[in-house]
Design a protein around this motif. Structure first.
Motif, PDB file in Angstrom:
ATOM      1  N   ASP A   7       0.936  -1.139  -0.152  1.00  0.00           N
ATOM      2  CA  ASP A   7      -0.098  -0.096  -0.021  1.00  0.00           C
ATOM      3  C   ASP A   7       0.850   1.304   0.013  1.00  0.00           C
ATOM      4  N   ASP A  65      -4.794  -3.295  -0.526  1.00  0.00           N
ATOM      5  CA  ASP A  65      -5.380  -1.952  -0.014  1.00  0.00           C
ATOM      6  C   ASP A  65      -6.764  -2.417   0.447  1.00  0.00           C
ATOM      7  N   THR A  66      -7.224  -1.458   1.519  1.00  0.00           N
ATOM      8  CA  THR A  66      -8.324  -2.082   2.565  1.00  0.00           C
ATOM      9  C   THR A  66      -9.631  -1.879   1.733  1.00  0.00           C
ATOM     10  N   ALA A  87     -14.202  -3.184   5.272  1.00  0.00           N
ATOM     11  CA  ALA A  87     -13.123  -4.089   6.014  1.00  0.00           C
ATOM     12  C   ALA A  87     -12.423  -3.038   7.267  1.00  0.00           C
ATOM     13  N   GLU A  88     -11.682  -3.641   8.042  1.00  0.00           N
ATOM     14  CA  GLU A  88     -11.085  -3.015   9.237  1.00  0.00           C
ATOM     15  C   GLU A  88      -9.567  -3.049   8.987  1.00  0.00           C
ATOM     16  N   ALA A  89      -8.890  -2.024   9.334  1.00  0.00           N
ATOM     17  CA  ALA A  89      -7.333  -1.870   8.941  1.00  0.00           C
ATOM     18  C   ALA A  89      -6.799  -1.686  10.233  1.00  0.00           C
ATOM     19  N   VAL A 143      -3.227  -0.775  12.110  1.00  0.00           N
ATOM     20  CA  VAL A 143      -2.100  -0.423  11.644  1.00  0.00           C
ATOM     21  C   VAL A 143      -1.404   0.057  12.494  1.00  0.00           C
ATOM     22  N   LYS A 165       0.247  -3.966   8.722  1.00  0.00           N
ATOM     23  CA  LYS A 165      -1.152  -3.656   8.490  1.00  0.00           C
ATOM     24  C   LYS A 165      -1.855  -4.891   8.577  1.00  0.00           C
ATOM     25  N   THR A 185      -5.290  -6.514   7.581  1.00  0.00           N
ATOM     26  CA  THR A 185      -6.872  -6.232   7.104  1.00  0.00           C
ATOM     27  C   THR A 185      -7.859  -7.224   7.591  1.00  0.00           C
ATOM     28  N   GLU A 207     -11.924  -8.779   7.773  1.00  0.00           N
ATOM     29  CA  GLU A 207     -13.067  -8.834   7.185  1.00  0.00           C
ATOM     30  C   GLU A 207     -13.945 -10.091   7.751  1.00  0.00           C
ATOM     31  N   THR A 236      -7.984 -11.177   6.020  1.00  0.00           N
ATOM     32  CA  THR A 236      -7.943 -11.516   4.665  1.00  0.00           C
ATOM     33  C   THR A 236      -6.594 -10.765   3.952  1.00  0.00           C
ATOM     34  N   GLY A 237      -5.752  -9.940   4.849  1.00  0.00           N
ATOM     35  CA  GLY A 237      -4.552  -9.272   4.099  1.00  0.00           C
ATOM     36  C   GLY A 237      -3.701  -9.097   5.367  1.00  0.00           C
TER      37      GLY A 237
END
Length: 416
Positions: A192, A339-340, A344-346, A348, A359, A361, A363, A368-369
């Motif tokens: 990102d 990228d969020t 979704a919730e990030a 950080v 970070k 991510t 969901e 998921t990330g």
């Protein structure tokens, strides 16, 4: 081995002698030593080597010998016939023949295509001038080093991993190096904007000038490269231009012999092409609509095919993509979404002074990330959570963000 026993073996020809081909041969010989009469044909003049080390080779940190995997004695010990420096020109499926060069013919019962990919050359005016090169193999490294003379000015086009590595390698040689990238951040598929800024700063600390959102119009010169012109009119002097803008699956051989082609050579879950006696692996293969350009999926495919060929039940169901690497000495890990997405919730953690960014991510309560820069100690757990899609436990957020109590990194390790 006498002639009669050799005649009873299936004749297996492997076209391509890169990292994936070698991994396949290693797994096959571990599982069924001596079962096949194996011949491997490589277009490059040397046996398989580690392409990951090309930037270190370019920068003079290692030599070609250090990039090698297996000596010629390994192939001989395993009864593998190795042919190097000889591109395959034709595949005759009807008669089960592979033509090497103009006259050499190899019969096969089973054929494996591990022919990799080709570097993309942008169709720019002046792209064919001497001094415009790609960065993909030993020959490219030799060409770049030959052009990287004292006071040379180099431009690298492409802000993906290979472009960054080429730029760092040139900077290590003391070459005035500028990297151009058409996007507004480097490695946009893996990073990102916050993570990309840390990588950009690390590149600049190594002496690489970085120009983002830079679109090349043409390359100019009288008989060889002298300058590069951007679409906004900016003119950049250059003695060397390295194009590192991506790869495309090598499909010409497969297409000429009538195999089904999409983006790559189409294969099923057993890496079988549209011909049941021909298989494809790695960057040249397209599985379920995806042509992977990474080592991890290719190694998984090699393992599956080695098992399938000896009669074991094995299926390749795709790979959950994750990237773990060092960019200009900075550890980077990226998996899942970058990228969020909306909704979704990030979570950080960002410490630019320490070169640290994390970070997560999340969901619907699932990871998921994950994107880590500077410290990637929790990468294995993140990969597993993303792959399985299980719900996060109450303690997972803190553990993934800050490390488990026994593995909490020290301040020194974060800044290293």
């Amino acid at each position: 081995m006498d002639a009669s026993s050799a005649q009873t073996k299936e004749r297996l020809v492997v076209v391509g002698n890169g990292m994936v081909s070698l991994r396949f041969l290693e797994r096959l010989t571990e599982r069924a030593p001596g079962r096949f009469d194996v011949t491997v044909v490589g277009a490059e003049p040397v046996a398989a080597y580690n392409r990951v080390l090309l930037s270190s080779l370019l920068g003079g940190e290692v030599d070609e010998a250090a990039c090698g995997f297996r000596g010629l004695d390994w192939y001989a010990e395993h009864g593998i016939r190795l042919i190097t420096g000889a591109p395959v020109t034709t595949i005759d499926r009807e008669n089960g023949l592979v033509v090497v060069g103009e006259t050499h013919v190899l019969p096969f019962d089973r054929l494996v295509l591990a022919v990799g990919s080709l570097p993309i050359r942008l169709p720019l005016p002046g792209a064919d001038l001497p001094g415009v090169v790609t960065f993909r193999d030993f020959a490219d490294v030799a060409a770049i080093r030959a052009a990287a003379v004292e006071h040379a000015r180099a431009i690298v086009i492409g802000g993906g991993l290979l472009g960054l590595e080429a730029a760092v390698g040139l900077a290590r040689l003391g070459v005035d190096t500028t990297l151009l990238h058409v996007m507004d951040r480097v490695m946009e598929r893996q990073l990102d904007h916050n993570a990309a800024r840390l990588v950009k700063a690390a590149m600049e600390a190594r002496g690489v000038k970085m120009l983002l959102s830079a679109n090349t119009a043409c390359i100019e010169g009288d008989g060889r490269v002298e300058r590069l012109v951007l679409k906004d009119g900016t003119v950049l002097p250059a003695d060397l231009v390295v194009m590192s803008v991506g790869i495309k699956p090598s499909t010409a051989l497969a297409q000429e012999c009538g195999l089904e082609i999409g983006r790559g050579i189409k294969v099923d879950d057993r890496m079988t092409t549209s011909d049941p006696n021909i298989f494809a692996l790695g960057e040249c293969a397209e599985h379920r609509g995806i042509a992977y350009g990474l080592v991890e999926p290719a190694y998984e495919q090699a393992d599956v095919l080695s098992r399938h060929l000896i009669g074991e039940e094995a299926a390749y169901c795709g790979t959950s993509l994750a990237t773990s690497l060092k960019v200009s000495g900075l550890p980077v890990f990226s998996a899942g979404v970058v990228d969020t997405p909306d909704g979704a919730e990030a979570v950080v953690l960002h410490d630019a002074a320490a070169g640290l960014y994390r970070k997560l991510t999340i969901e619907d309560g699932r990871l998921t990330g994950a994107l880590f820069v500077g410290d990637i100690s929790e990468q294995a757990r993140c990969k597993e959570l993303i792959r399985t899609g299980v719900a996060l436990a109450a303690e997972d957020r803190d553990d993934l963000m800050f490390g488990t109590p026994a593995a909490t990194p020290t301040k020194t390790s974060l800044a290293a």
